[in-house]
Design an enzyme around this catalytic site. Structure first.
Site, PDB file in Angstrom:
ATOM      1  CG  HIS A  39     -29.779 -15.535 -11.395  1.00  0.00           C
ATOM      2  ND1 HIS A  39     -28.440 -15.633 -11.657  1.00  0.00           N
ATOM      3  CD2 HIS A  39     -30.359 -16.664 -11.892  1.00  0.00           C
ATOM      4  CE1 HIS A  39     -28.200 -16.783 -12.279  1.00  0.00           C
ATOM      5  NE2 HIS A  39     -29.344 -17.420 -12.434  1.00  0.00           N
TER       6      HIS A  39
ATOM      7  CG  HIS B 116      11.191  -0.909   8.683  1.00  0.00           C
ATOM      8  ND1 HIS B 116      12.180  -0.026   8.337  1.00  0.00           N
ATOM      9  CD2 HIS B 116      11.679  -1.641   9.721  1.00  0.00           C
ATOM     10  CE1 HIS B 116      13.221  -0.198   9.132  1.00  0.00           C
ATOM     11  NE2 HIS B 116      12.952  -1.163   9.977  1.00  0.00           N
TER      12      HIS B 116
ATOM     13  CG  HIS C 229      12.734   6.682   7.395  1.00  0.00           C
ATOM     14  ND1 HIS C 229      12.293   5.995   6.294  1.00  0.00           N
ATOM     15  CD2 HIS C 229      13.198   5.741   8.266  1.00  0.00           C
ATOM     16  CE1 HIS C 229      12.500   4.701   6.475  1.00  0.00           C
ATOM     17  NE2 HIS C 229      13.040   4.520   7.659  1.00  0.00           N
TER      18      HIS C 229
END
Length: 476
Positions: free
Chosen positions: A9, A170, A434
């Site tokens: 608008h 994980h 890791h």
């Protein structure tokens, strides 16, 4: 490809949303057009179907056009514009019920990344979920992967468990969860704090960021729903295949020496060059990618066996988890969609998909999960090498050595010889990665986040790593 039209608008609101959305764009993957306000200086608030029609026409050189609207007459004007448009263009148009600001931003990111129209709409409709989760409120929607048949009715049953794994769910416990639930004939959702994912994707489960003491709920419906819920409850009782006696990283840390001395070896892995060359044949590129993924999965089977033979089941589980992570059909499907949409090479598409996933991990606020980004980069590098027909070069040493690098992949660490490699020193990296866990299991001293301290190191320098103080000493 999906382009967007913003209908509001207010001309100022429409332009503002457009400015925000354009900040999300990288490249030319999505065009935006704005149809906001009306041309009446005294009464500028409103929407004009002709403006909406013209905006749609201006971005109709694509597969689909998604129209984002605020309220009331914005929807009516969009519907009227559809009636005014050429039928061939109107057939491309979809109207979206998502909130204008958040929905447009989410849709822009999704469309620019090459998602199809259904995925773009889905991302827009789920745009409020992050805000709901941050405020501790139930999710506004069932989640992007929620099956339509799993609405909360009397037929759907659920089991909630409290996660006791020190590092949450994980990659490795997520892998166990995926493999356990995959054998049941049931529609399932995994839910945490109102956010839901289908538990057939290791990546989606990991990105739920399930931490220690979080409540995780499995919702199931179908022929084997009860069996799936029972298996989920049993798996949680077994801590998703992990021991919770002491944190895994502490176990590994006890095996690594407090200090290590050796000659510096500055290591930079060679990655295949990625170009934006167009695909000569879409089907050929998809088959090449499928073959490269298959070869990488074979590599991971070999790495899993090597880790179990030389080190431990825990280290082997890392590469078993990588196998499950890579063997996710959603990743391959996303890459194939990019190959179709952009007519690009398999290497470019795969690089785009996995780099985006790696970034998602990096943006997590859990340090342990954030460190999993290097696993994604490892898989990406290995698959790209298979696409290029190249082999990884694992360095070998004849005397005590300290490897110096920006980062290092878990699979590279596993294949190094701890008899001669005494330490790893990284510019970046993480103690929770890791790569670090494997190094410590191998008895290799590990320090990371050394930054500019590595700038002056050259091959052959004598280095001492202090694993307790986490610092580097250059002694000659």
């Amino acid at each position: 490809m999906v382009n967007l039209v913003i209908v509001s608008h207010s001309a100022q609101l429409g332009e503002g949303v457009g400015v925000l959305a354009r900040q999300m764009l990288m490249g030319d993957g999505c065009k935006l057009a704005i149809a906001a306000g009306i041309d009446d200086p005294e009464n500028p608030i409103g929407t004009d179907p002709i403006k909406v029609m013209e905006a749609i026409e201006s971005v109709a050189d694509t597969d689909h056009v998604l129209v984002m609207m605020d309220i009331g007459s914005a929807l009516l004007s969009a519907e009227t514009a559809l009636e005014l448009l050429d039928p061939a263009i109107a057939a491309k148009v979809r109207l979206c019920a998502a909130p204008l600001v958040e929905g447009t931003l989410a849709a822009t990111v999704s469309a620019a990344a090459g998602a199809d129209i259904d995925r773009v709409i889905n991302d827009a409709m789920n745009a409020l979920n992050a805000k709901y989760e941050q405020l501790g409120l139930p999710s506004s929607s069932p989640g992007e992967n929620a099956p339509a048949s799993l609405s909360p009715d009397a037929d759907a049953r659920s089991v909630a468990v409290v996660v006791k794994n020190h590092n949450g769910i994980h990659v490795r416990p997520a892998s166990k969860l995926v493999s356990t639930l995959s054998g049941f004939n049931a529609d399932m959702l995994l839910e945490k704090n109102g956010k839901c994912v289908v538990p057939d994707s290791l990546n989606q489960i990991a990105l739920l960021q399930v931490r220690c003491n979080d409540t995780l709920r499995l919702i199931a419906k179908g022929e084997q729903a009860d069996e799936a819920l029972t298996a989920f409850k049993q798996l949680a009782a077994e801590n998703f295949g992990e021991s919770v006696e002491v944190p895994h990283t502490d176990n590994n840390a006890s095996q690594a020496p407090a200090q290590a001395t050796g000659e510096a070896f500055c290591y930079t892995p060679v990655s295949p060059h990625i170009t934006t060359l167009s695909a000569t044949n879409e089907q050929d590129e998809q088959q090449r990618l499928q073959a490269a993924i298959r070869h990488t999965l074979d590599d991971l089977n070999g790495l899993t066996a090597l880790a179990e033979e030389k080190y431990s089941a825990d280290i082997a589980a890392i590469f078993s988890g990588h196998h499950t992570l890579l063997d996710d059909p959603e990743l391959y499907d996303m890459a194939c969609e990019l190959i179709r949409e952009k007519q690009c090479s398999a290497a470019y598409a795969w690089h785009s998909v996995l780099s985006e996933l790696s970034q998602q991990y990096l943006q997590l606020d859990d340090p342990y999960l954030q460190a999993r980004y290097i696993d994604i980069d490892d898989l990406l590098s290995r698959t790209l090498r298979h696409l290029a027909g190249e082999h990884a070069q694992i360095p070998t040493f004849t005397r005590p050595t300290i490897l110096v690098a920006d980062v290092i992949y878990p699979s590279t660490v596993l294949q190094l010889d701890p008899l001669t490699l005494k330490g790893i020193c990284l510019r970046h990296g993480s103690e929770a990665s890791h790569s670090a866990i494997i190094a410590r299991e191998m008895g290799i001293c590990w320090i990371c986040q050394q930054g500019e301290a590595l700038n002056t190191i050259q091959n052959g320098d004598t280095l001492t790593l202090d694993g307790v103080a986490h610092r580097l000493v250059c002694t000659g």
